[in-house]
Design a protein around this motif. Structure first.
Motif, PDB file in Angstrom:
ATOM      1  N   LEU A   1      12.639   7.519  -4.316  1.00 49.11           N
ATOM      2  CA  LEU A   1      12.880   8.348  -5.489  1.00 49.11           C
ATOM      3  C   LEU A   1      12.186   9.684  -5.376  1.00 49.11           C
ATOM      4  N   LEU A   2      11.438   9.916  -4.283  1.00 50.39           N
ATOM      5  CA  LEU A   2      10.712  11.174  -4.133  1.00 50.39           C
ATOM      6  C   LEU A   2      11.275  11.973  -2.981  1.00 50.39           C
TER       7      LEU A   2
ATOM      8  N   PRO B   1       0.822  -1.224   0.000  1.00 50.38           N
ATOM      9  CA  PRO B   1       0.000   0.000   0.000  1.00 50.38           C
ATOM     10  C   PRO B   1       0.849   1.263   0.000  1.00 50.38           C
ATOM     11  N   ALA B   2       1.553   1.464  -1.105  1.00 54.60           N
ATOM     12  CA  ALA B   2       2.440   2.618  -1.268  1.00 54.60           C
ATOM     13  C   ALA B   2       2.722   2.801  -2.748  1.00 54.60           C
ATOM     14  N   PRO B   3       3.158   3.996  -3.151  1.00 46.83           N
ATOM     15  CA  PRO B   3       3.518   4.185  -4.564  1.00 46.83           C
ATOM     16  C   PRO B   3       4.736   3.342  -4.933  1.00 46.83           C
TER      17      PRO B   3
ATOM     18  N   ALA C   1       9.198   2.892 -10.870  1.00 44.19           N
ATOM     19  CA  ALA C   1      10.328   2.189 -11.476  1.00 44.19           C
ATOM     20  C   ALA C   1      10.690   0.942 -10.682  1.00 44.19           C
ATOM     21  N   GLY C   2       9.667   0.253 -10.169  1.00 40.77           N
ATOM     22  CA  GLY C   2       9.882  -1.006  -9.474  1.00 40.77           C
ATOM     23  C   GLY C   2      10.366  -0.879  -8.053  1.00 40.77           C
ATOM     24  N   ARG C   3      10.292   0.294  -7.454  1.00 42.73           N
ATOM     25  CA  ARG C   3      10.759   0.497  -6.089  1.00 42.73           C
ATOM     26  C   ARG C   3       9.687   1.188  -5.264  1.00 42.73           C
ATOM     27  N   VAL C   4       9.692   0.913  -3.962  1.00 41.28           N
ATOM     28  CA  VAL C   4       8.769   1.596  -3.054  1.00 41.28           C
ATOM     29  C   VAL C   4       9.227   3.047  -2.930  1.00 41.28           C
ATOM     30  N   ALA C   5       8.396   3.978  -3.360  1.00 42.12           N
ATOM     31  CA  ALA C   5       8.808   5.378  -3.435  1.00 42.12           C
ATOM     32  C   ALA C   5       8.554   6.144  -2.142  1.00 42.12           C
ATOM     33  N   LEU C   6       7.526   5.750  -1.387  1.00 44.87           N
ATOM     34  CA  LEU C   6       7.202   6.398  -0.124  1.00 44.87           C
ATOM     35  C   LEU C   6       6.866   5.340   0.912  1.00 44.87           C
TER      36      LEU C   6
END
Length: 266
Positions: free
Chosen positions: A265-266, A87-89, A92-97
């Motif tokens: 990434l954010l 349950p997260a963004p 590019a295949g990675r948990v962003a948050l």
């Protein structure tokens, strides 16, 4: 334990999602891990049962993965690859948050390295949307659970959405359709609020149909126009499809996780 639908029993679709890679055969036995705010659900293709583990605000990715692998090993289930719905963004295949309703460390965790198996990550709502799609048109999925999950499937391409934090009235969309809204408003006002939100979002995206999933969708009495109830079990189907379907060029942003260490990434 619950019984998950057999992916082979569903109609064939031409969904465009990540494939294991050129020159490699598709993995046949997939461990699907559906991480929610209250439970973690496990299913391995070829078996009928779904195993539930507890979740919550203290759940870390390491503990989740360790407990999941131990649980399927105790069942005697073997698998070749893993899909994890989170349950997260996923960018590019990675948990962003970091997930709002779980513990910390998800953006930095090396899932494939810890599992020693190929792993693909997908937003949990996108995974259920993928499993709910019937093969044509534009479908909006809204997950009414602890919070609000959202995704679209447009002519076979999965498009993850983050609508929970969208400003709405005196707060955000999740404040009017999530579990806290149900407890705060009561069942009847909450149903009216969900109806209004679904109509507004569906009109904004000009969709052909809306699928309402999540644990609280069953509490709805009358569904909004062009809507149908989904099933949490279809998230399992989506997790399997993620390894079966062919990719379309230009969609690498939504590709599943490759082997490697994830960073925010954010």
């Amino acid at each position: 334990m619950e019984t998950a639908p057999n992916p082979r029993s569903l109609p064939k679709t031409r969904l465009r999602g990540p494939a294991p890679g050129r020159g490699r055969a598709f993995a046949r036995r997939i461990l699907v891990i559906d991480v929610g705010g209250s439970h973690v659900k496990l299913h391995v293709t070829g078996h009928e049962d779904t195993v539930k583990l507890p979740s919550g605000k203290s759940l870390t990715p390491g503990r989740m993965l360790r407990d999941a692998i131990r649980a399927v090993a105790e069942k005697g289930w073997r698998f070749d690859a893993i899909t994890i719905g989170i349950p997260a963004p996923i960018v590019a295949g990675r948990v962003a948050l970091e997930p709002a309703n779980l513990g910390r460390g998800w953006t930095r965790f090396d899932f494939a390295g810890a599992a020693k198996k190929p792993v693909r990550l997908i937003n949990d709502a996108a995974m259920q949307a993928l499993g709910s799609y019937r093969g044509r048109g534009t479908m909006l999925f809204l997950g009414l659970g602890t919070g609000l999950g959202a995704a679209m499937v447009v002519d076979g391409t999965v498009v993850p959405l983050e609508l929970a934090r969208l400003p709405y009235r005196r707060g955000e969309l999740e404040d009017y359709v999530g579990e806290r809204a149900l407890l705060r408003l009561g069942k009847t006002p909450w149903r009216r609020s969900v109806d209004e939100v679904v109509r507004s979002v569906a009109a904004a995206f000009v969709v052909d149909e809306v699928v309402l999933g999540g644990g609280n969708a069953r509490r709805l009495k009358d569904l909004p126009p062009h809507s149908r109830l989904g099933s949490n079990a279809l998230a399992i189907v989506g997790g399997v499809r993620l390894w079966q379907e062919q990719p379309r060029a230009g969609q690498s942003r939504f590709a599943a996780a490759r082997r490697g260490r994830g960073r925010s990434l954010l």
